[in-house]
Motif scaffolding. Structure first.
Motif: not given
Length: 659
Positions: A213-220
């Motif tokens: 969760i901390e390292n998550f990068v959202s992508k479209p």
């Protein structure tokens, strides 16, 4: 004299109630009218000896002593229950026949077996001992169980399995906890860095999820919907299914990450004919979910009521022992014995009498309908948790007890209701060379659904279609969405992870071996293990979310991966199951474990605990003030302890089970 040895006083009273009267209540046992006796344990009367009991030098924690592996195992009486052990010693000596009445599970089998062995029962008494399996404390059920005694020797593999697990947990937990706590003290951390074969992999699941969760990068990502029109002007949507050629532009879950690709698809399909390749419609039936095991009940109660696993277990235990409204709660089984089906009418009547609001479902309930829950092949020592035939005033229950009793009742009644039926339709289309799919779901019969949820009829309809008819894609719609981080664990999802641990096993070969029912821990211990991680300061709650603390993360990051993943403990459970089935032996389980432990201890000597944990050391408990005479004074707000008399009676409260 026949001596019945129950696991707890509540079970002993239930047994005595159906045996010859008049009864004489003695100190630690009940004497029956025919001279037989019913006595009891108080939970565990015995425990595995401490390292210092083998060698006084082991009392201080020193690395050079590790690993500590006893040559001959020792048990010792629990201090608070010594007097009950003395009672049982005398009664066993006087008895001619023993009846083992421990709880119907692995731990209950060992708990009474080890008392019988420790107190020196003769070989003849042990060979002729009988076993009674009681999962319902109401008189009729107890009487039935007493008429179906089995040789206790039939359950030796179950006892051996429990013994192996207990000793393995001791060896692994004591040695690994000492090793890493010693390393922690070198860094200034004064708390206990406890390590266990179940608690640590469970903590590892949470730590890794938090890191994701901390390292998550959202992508479209992008989805394409085609708007399809018939000749009659009826419209419906169909979703684009990317071909294999699109894989370079997709993530691991098949989502399209390239916007231009999606826009190209839209430009190509607009105004193009849509070829209907196939049309399938199936009537589907969904039967009611099975009655509860403890874990499935804990998961459902966490979702519905926000209850912790411990709250569910504690309240179910009261519904079983005090109120006698539920059967044995520490069950890992969701099936029922086939001969229990004859009691269905009585159980249904009790449920609806105790809870008149459920009587509205009676028109849909058929006591003669037999669901898949009744299956002798799926039932071992204990069966699913269900209501008993006892009549009760639910006003006497607390809120949690009432909710749990009602939930268990609903799942039992659902076994006698019709299946949920619906029509499932799928349409496969080809537009400009691309594949598109449309689905529709139409409810035909709600069946059991209204009993377990606020289910309403589902309708996602399609126009009447047939293969070969002309269709047109009038436009494409671009849906832009964003990938979402995984969610923090909650009570429900953490329990689900423990029961379905195969999903988190990293070694594909081990995953093949595991059965769907294999889990992390047992039904009886899961709640306690989760609570222990909170007590140790390794986990905390943020609303419903369960998160790891800095101390918990540091511990997992210092341990070898094999100690922090469920692979090892999953293999333990699989091997212990083989011991139960007499497919493996005690030694074949214990020997590899002890050899592996020596390697783990050697590795721990090279571990460096971060000195940042020094500031997170638990605060020492305040010392009690002493008077001038040297006697300790109670701290503020504490009640003064009563003066001791010459004769003291040990507490009769059951000892808590070890997690």
């Amino acid at each position: 004299m026949i001596l019945y040895i129950a696991e707890k006083p509540s079970l002993a009273r239930a047994i005595a109630d159906v045996l010859p009267k008049p009864h004489k209540k003695q100190d630690g046992f009940i004497e029956l009218g025919n001279g037989d006796c019913v006595s009891w344990c108080l939970g565990h009367l015995l425990e595995l000896a401490d390292p210092a009991d083998y060698n006084p030098d082991f009392k201080p924690w020193r690395f050079e002593h590790l690993p500590i592996i006893p040559d001959e195992w020792k048990l010792k009486p629990r201090t608070q229950t010594r007097s009950q052990l003395t009672v049982l010693r005398r009664l066993i000596r006087q008895s001619k026949q023993l009846v083992h009445a421990g709880d119907p599970d692995r731990e209950g089998q060992l708990l009474v077996d080890e008392v019988i062995n420790y107190l020196g029962a003769s070989a003849t008494k042990k060979r002729t001992a009988q076993r009674v399996l009681i999962s319902d404390l109401n008189p009729k059920a107890v009487s039935s169980a007493l008429q179906n005694l089995k040789p206790n020797s039939d359950f030796i593999p179950l006892s051996v399995s429990a013994l192996a697990r207990s000793r393995a947990d001791w060896i692994y937990g004591i040695n690994m906890t000492r090793a890493y706590s010693i390393q922690g003290r070198k860094a200034g951390y004064q708390g206990v860095l406890s390590v266990g074969r179940v608690q640590t992999p469970l903590l590892g699941l949470v730590v890794r999820r938090d890191a994701e969760i901390e390292n998550f990068v959202s992508k479209p990502f992008y989805e394409v919907q085609a708007v399809i029109e018939t000749e009659a002007g009826e419209r419906f949507n169909a979703k684009w299914k990317p071909s294999d050629n699109c894989q370079p532009y997709q993530d691991d879950e098949g989502r399209v990450l390239n916007r231009k690709l999606a826009e190209t698809v839209i430009s190509r399909i607009k105004g193009q004919p849509a070829e209907l390749l196939s049309l399938t419609q199936k009537r589907k039936r969904e039967n009611a979910p099975l009655p509860f095991s403890l874990s499935s009940l804990q998961i459902e109660a966490a979702k519905r009521f926000g209850m912790s696993a411990k709250d569910v277990l504690d309240n179910c235990q009261k519904l079983y022992e005090r109120h006698k409204l539920l059967t044995y709660p520490r069950s890992d089984c969701r099936y029922l014995p086939e001969d229990h089906f004859t009691q269905a009418g009585e159980v249904i009547a009790s449920i609806t009498n105790n809870q008149p609001n459920l009587a509205e479902h009676l028109p849909q309930i058929d006591a003669g309908r037999r669901s898949a829950a009744w299956n002798n092949k799926k039932v071992s020592a204990h069966h699913a948790i269900i209501p008993t035939t006892r009549q009760a005033n639910l006003a006497s229950l607390n809120d949690a007890e009432r909710k749990l009793y009602t939930l268990v009742s609903r799942y039992y009644l659902a076994q006698f209701m019709p299946a949920y039926e619906y029509d499932d339709t799928r349409v496969d289309l080809r537009i400009a060379g691309g594949q598109f799919i449309a689905n529709a779901h139409q409810t035909k019969n709600l069946g059991w659904k209204p009993l377990l949820s606020d289910a309403a009829e589902k309708h996602s309809s399609l126009p009447v279609l047939q293969e070969g008819q002309p269709l047109t894609c009038i436009e494409g719609i671009l849906d832009e969405k964003n990938t979402q981080p995984p969610k923090h664990f909650t009570d429900a999802t953490l329990l689900a992870a423990m029961t379905g641990i195969g999903r988190y096993v990293t070694d594909p070969e081990i995953r093949k071996v595991l059965k769907e029912t294999d889990g992390l821990g047992t039904e009886a211990t899961r709640a306690g293990i989760i609570e222990l991680l909170f007590t140790r300061g390794f986990l905390n709650r943020e609303g419903k979310a369960i998160c790891s603390t800095e101390v918990g993360r540091a511990l997992i990051n210092c341990l070898p991966e094999s100690a922090t993943t469920p692979d090892m403990t999953a293999l333990w459970e699989s091997e212990l199951s083989r011991v139960c089935q007499q497919e493996a032996s005690y030694n074949s389980f214990m020997q590899p474990l002890t050899e592996r432990l020596k390697t783990l201890i050697a590795q721990s000597s090279q571990v460096v605990i971060p000195d940042t944990l020094k500031a997170l050391s638990p605060k020492p408990k305040p010392k009690r003030r002493t008077s001038r005479t040297g006697a300790r004074k109670p701290t503020t707000g504490a009640k003064r302890a009563p003066a001791k008399s010459k004769k003291t009676t040990p507490s009769r409260k059951p000892a808590s089970r070890k997690a």
